[in-house]
Design a protein around this motif. Structure first.
Motif, short mmCIF file in Angstrom:
data_model
loop_
_atom_site.label_atom_id
_atom_site.label_comp_id
_atom_site.label_asym_id
_atom_site.label_seq_id
_atom_site.Cartn_x
_atom_site.Cartn_y
_atom_site.Cartn_z
N ASP A 387 3.66 6.34 18.99
CA ASP A 387 3.93 5.50 17.83
C ASP A 387 4.25 6.30 16.58
OD1 ASP A 387 1.50 6.55 17.07
OD2 ASP A 387 0.38 4.66 17.17
N GLY A 388 4.45 7.60 16.74
CA GLY A 388 4.72 8.46 15.60
C GLY A 388 3.50 9.22 15.13
N PHE A 389 2.32 8.78 15.59
CA PHE A 389 1.08 9.45 15.21
C PHE A 389 0.22 9.79 16.43
CE2 PHE A 389 2.38 6.87 11.59
CZ PHE A 389 2.29 7.78 10.54
N ASP A 390 0.11 8.88 17.39
CA ASP A 390 -0.76 9.06 18.55
C ASP A 390 -0.03 8.71 19.83
OD1 ASP A 390 -3.27 9.74 17.16
OD2 ASP A 390 -3.13 7.69 16.38
N LYS A 391 -0.53 9.31 20.94
CA LYS A 391 -0.04 8.96 22.28
C LYS A 391 -0.95 7.89 22.87
CE LYS A 391 3.18 12.10 22.22
NZ LYS A 391 3.23 13.25 23.12
N HIS A 392 -0.36 6.93 23.57
CA HIS A 392 -1.13 5.82 24.15
C HIS A 392 -0.83 5.74 25.65
CE1 HIS A 392 -2.19 4.41 20.12
NE2 HIS A 392 -0.93 4.65 19.78
N GLU A 393 -1.78 5.21 26.40
CA GLU A 393 -1.70 5.23 27.85
C GLU A 393 -1.14 3.92 28.42
OE1 GLU A 393 -4.61 6.97 31.18
OE2 GLU A 393 -5.34 5.08 30.33
N THR A 394 -0.32 4.08 29.44
CA THR A 394 0.16 2.96 30.24
C THR A 394 -0.49 3.04 31.61
OG1 THR A 394 2.30 2.94 29.11
CG2 THR A 394 2.20 1.88 31.28
N VAL A 395 -1.02 1.92 32.09
CA VAL A 395 -1.62 1.86 33.42
C VAL A 395 -0.85 0.85 34.26
CG1 VAL A 395 -3.68 1.37 34.78
CG2 VAL A 395 -3.89 2.50 32.54
N ILE A 396 -0.37 1.29 35.41
CA ILE A 396 0.36 0.41 36.34
C ILE A 396 -0.41 0.44 37.65
CG2 ILE A 396 2.54 -0.09 37.46
CD1 ILE A 396 3.90 1.58 35.24
N GLU A 397 -1.02 -0.65 38.02
CA GLU A 397 -1.90 -0.67 39.18
C GLU A 397 -1.12 -0.77 40.49
OE1 GLU A 397 -4.86 -3.66 38.56
OE2 GLU A 397 -5.70 -2.65 36.79
N ASP A 398 -1.86 -0.62 41.60
CA ASP A 398 -1.26 -0.57 42.94
C ASP A 398 -0.30 -1.73 43.19
OD1 ASP A 398 -2.94 1.56 43.21
OD2 ASP A 398 -4.28 0.60 44.67
N GLU A 399 0.80 -1.42 43.87
CA GLU A 399 1.75 -2.39 44.41
C GLU A 399 2.45 -3.23 43.35
OE1 GLU A 399 -0.49 -4.56 47.30
OE2 GLU A 399 -1.01 -2.74 48.43
N ALA A 400 2.39 -2.80 42.11
CA ALA A 400 3.14 -3.48 41.07
C ALA A 400 4.62 -3.15 41.20
CB ALA A 400 2.62 -3.10 39.70
N PHE A 401 5.46 -4.02 40.61
CA PHE A 401 6.90 -3.81 40.63
C PHE A 401 7.41 -3.97 39.20
CE2 PHE A 401 11.28 -5.14 40.72
CZ PHE A 401 11.86 -4.35 41.70
N VAL A 402 8.12 -2.95 38.72
CA VAL A 402 8.68 -3.00 37.38
C VAL A 402 10.20 -2.97 37.51
CG1 VAL A 402 8.82 -1.88 35.13
CG2 VAL A 402 6.67 -1.86 36.40
N GLY A 403 10.86 -4.03 37.05
CA GLY A 403 12.30 -4.13 37.20
C GLY A 403 13.04 -3.17 36.30
N SER A 404 14.33 -3.04 36.57
CA SER A 404 15.16 -2.08 35.85
C SER A 404 15.23 -2.40 34.36
CB SER A 404 16.58 -2.09 36.43
OG SER A 404 16.56 -1.64 37.75
N ASN A 405 15.42 -1.33 33.58
CA ASN A 405 15.62 -1.43 32.13
C ASN A 405 14.46 -2.14 31.45
OD1 ASN A 405 17.18 -0.78 29.88
ND2 ASN A 405 18.05 -2.84 29.79
#
Length: 476
Positions: A387-405
């Motif tokens: 965000d310009g100051f801190d890094k933040h975590e993304t969690v994607i759990e098992d068998e999830a699907f994230v579409g393109s773009n």
């Protein structure tokens, strides 16, 4: 028997024309003096004294507490340099190995054999001998057919007859420690350079009736002292081919050794294939049955059995068994791939765990994230972690699907089995098995494309007409 070592590392190295102290110039990823000290350790040498001068602090920082240090304030010759260790070693009984800090190609096998010959021959001194067709610039060995040595004469002090001798002093010695310092006390600087030569010790010992033994190296490259960038390049090439040959002997296939760059300390398992253009650096470890390259650069990374890395860059990364990386991927520090993971073309992974069976096939950035098992991230997926100051975590759990773009704006969690529709910008958590869509609803304007094109065409024609009128006015 007690075996000690003195490493001569006090010279400025003016011919290197460098801000970096000479013996710290790397050969295959390791400072020259580090190669020498590691060789002494491998040959069973115990106490080691590094004679330093210019750049002393840098040398001590590179070698740490594994050695003692003696300062040579003025460089008055090699004999003078060895005497700087006198206060530390002169009271010891045993063998002292003296070696230059700019001879990185000396091997543990040669030192071990020299030490053994010295011990069994009863010599006061044993020196490493090499034979060159053109020994220009090197000190000549004056000796006998039985391998004993009468004296060493520096080239600048050689007669015409002595200059024709092809046996040279390779600059590595074994001495009876007590006899070494006794002889050094008799060395004078009555020579062309007004320096105290260590080589004069040989004549002094011979005059006292002591035996001096020669040990001929099987590899003349061990006599190479690095005094300029040309010699540094030669040492790099020779060391690289030596390293590659060792890996091939141990069951690694290197398609083109001349175009493969593997630093000292890299470990590679049997039946791994290395293609040309590959650079392996630092504390890199590669398992068995891997395929690496072509044109991959891997530093300080661990690659497990059966993995492949094609045309990619890895730095401080971990690649699991049978994982596939590339082409054109970039794994930055903290990237950890599990078993059977696929990271495809133009993918960047940073400080992120990708668990077993997951796929990031192409054109994606995954940073500061935890990705579970059997997850698919579509083309153009981005974890928006900063965000310009801190890094933040993304969690994607098992068998999830994230579409393109899709943009996943951290901190955010995608639940197990969840589905993110292509083109979404996700700002809130998605529960398990939910479908998330976050994009504007499409709106079609009938006939508007034709109207827009006509408007743009008229504007372009009007601009062209205005330009023509201005041109006519200027000509008039």
């Amino acid at each position: 028997m007690n075996v000690m070592g003195i490493v001569l590392a006090a010279g400025m190295g003016k011919r290197m024309k460098s801000k970096l102290y000479k013996v710290l110039h790397p050969v295959c990823g390791k400072p020259m003096v580090r190669h020498v000290v590691d060789t002494l350790n491998a040959a069973g040498v115990g106490r080691k004294v590094i004679v330093v001068g210019h750049g002393a602090e840098a040398v001590q920082a590179a070698l740490g507490n594994g050695a003692e240090y003696a300062m040579q304030e003025q460089q008055l010759g090699t004999g003078h340099a060895v005497r700087m260790a006198e206060s530390l070693l002169s009271g010891e009984e045993g063998i002292t190995v003296v070696v230059y800090g700019d001879t990185p190609l000396i091997t543990p096998e040669t030192l071990t054999n020299m030490i053994e010959l010295h011990r069994t021959s009863g010599a006061a001194a044993t020196l490493l001998v090499a034979r060159f067709d053109d020994p220009t610039g090197l000190g000549r060995i004056i000796g006998a057919e039985d391998g004993t040595v009468e004296c060493i004469v520096e080239e600048k002090d050689c007669s015409a007859e002595q200059r024709s001798i092809k046996d040279i002093n390779a600059g590595t010695y074994c001495f009876d420690n007590k006899k070494l310092f006794a002889a050094l006390a008799q060395v004078t600087n009555n020579n062309a350079q007004n320096e105290y030569y260590l080589t004069d010790v040989i004549s002094i010992m011979r005059s006292a009736g002591e035996k001096v033994q020669g040990y001929r190296t099987k590899d003349n490259s061990e006599a190479l002292g690095v005094n300029d960038r040309v010699a540094l390049s030669e040492a790099e090439q020779l060391m690289r081919l030596r390293i590659n040959r060792s890996h091939m002997t141990n069951g690694v296939t290197i398609i083109d050794p001349a175009a493969t760059y593997i630093e000292a300390g890299v470990a590679i398992g049997a039946d791994t294939v290395i293609y040309p253009g590959t650079v392996l650096r630092g504390a890199t470890s590669i398992g068995s049955d891997c395929v690496i390259g072509p044109n991959s650069e891997i530093a300080d990374s661990s690659i497990a059995n059966g993995a492949s890395v094609k045309q990619s860059v890895l730095n401080c990364a971990v690649v699991g068994p049978r994982a596939s990386v590339g082409p054109f991927a970039h794994l930055r520090p903290g990237a950890r791939l599990g078993e059977d993971v696929k990271v495809g073309d133009f993918v960047e992974i940073k400080n992120a765990v990708i668990d077993n069976g997951s796929k990031v096939p192409h054109l994606a950035y995954v940073g500061d994230a935890k990705v579970g098992k059997n997850v698919n991230l579509g083309c153009g997926t981005i974890t928006v972690n900063y965000d310009g100051f801190d890094k933040h975590e993304t969690v994607i759990e098992d068998e999830a699907f994230v579409g393109s773009n899709s943009n996943l704006i951290a901190p955010v969690r995608i639940g197990k089995g969840a589905y993110v529709v292509a083109g979404s910008t996700i700002t809130k958590d998605v529960p398990a098995d939910d479908l998330a869509i976050a994009r504007e609803r499409q709106s079609n304007k009938p006939g508007y494309a034709r109207m827009l094109k006509e408007r743009l065409k008229k504007a372009k024609e009007s601009a062209r007409s205005d330009n023509a009128k201005r041109s006519e006015s200027t000509d008039a």
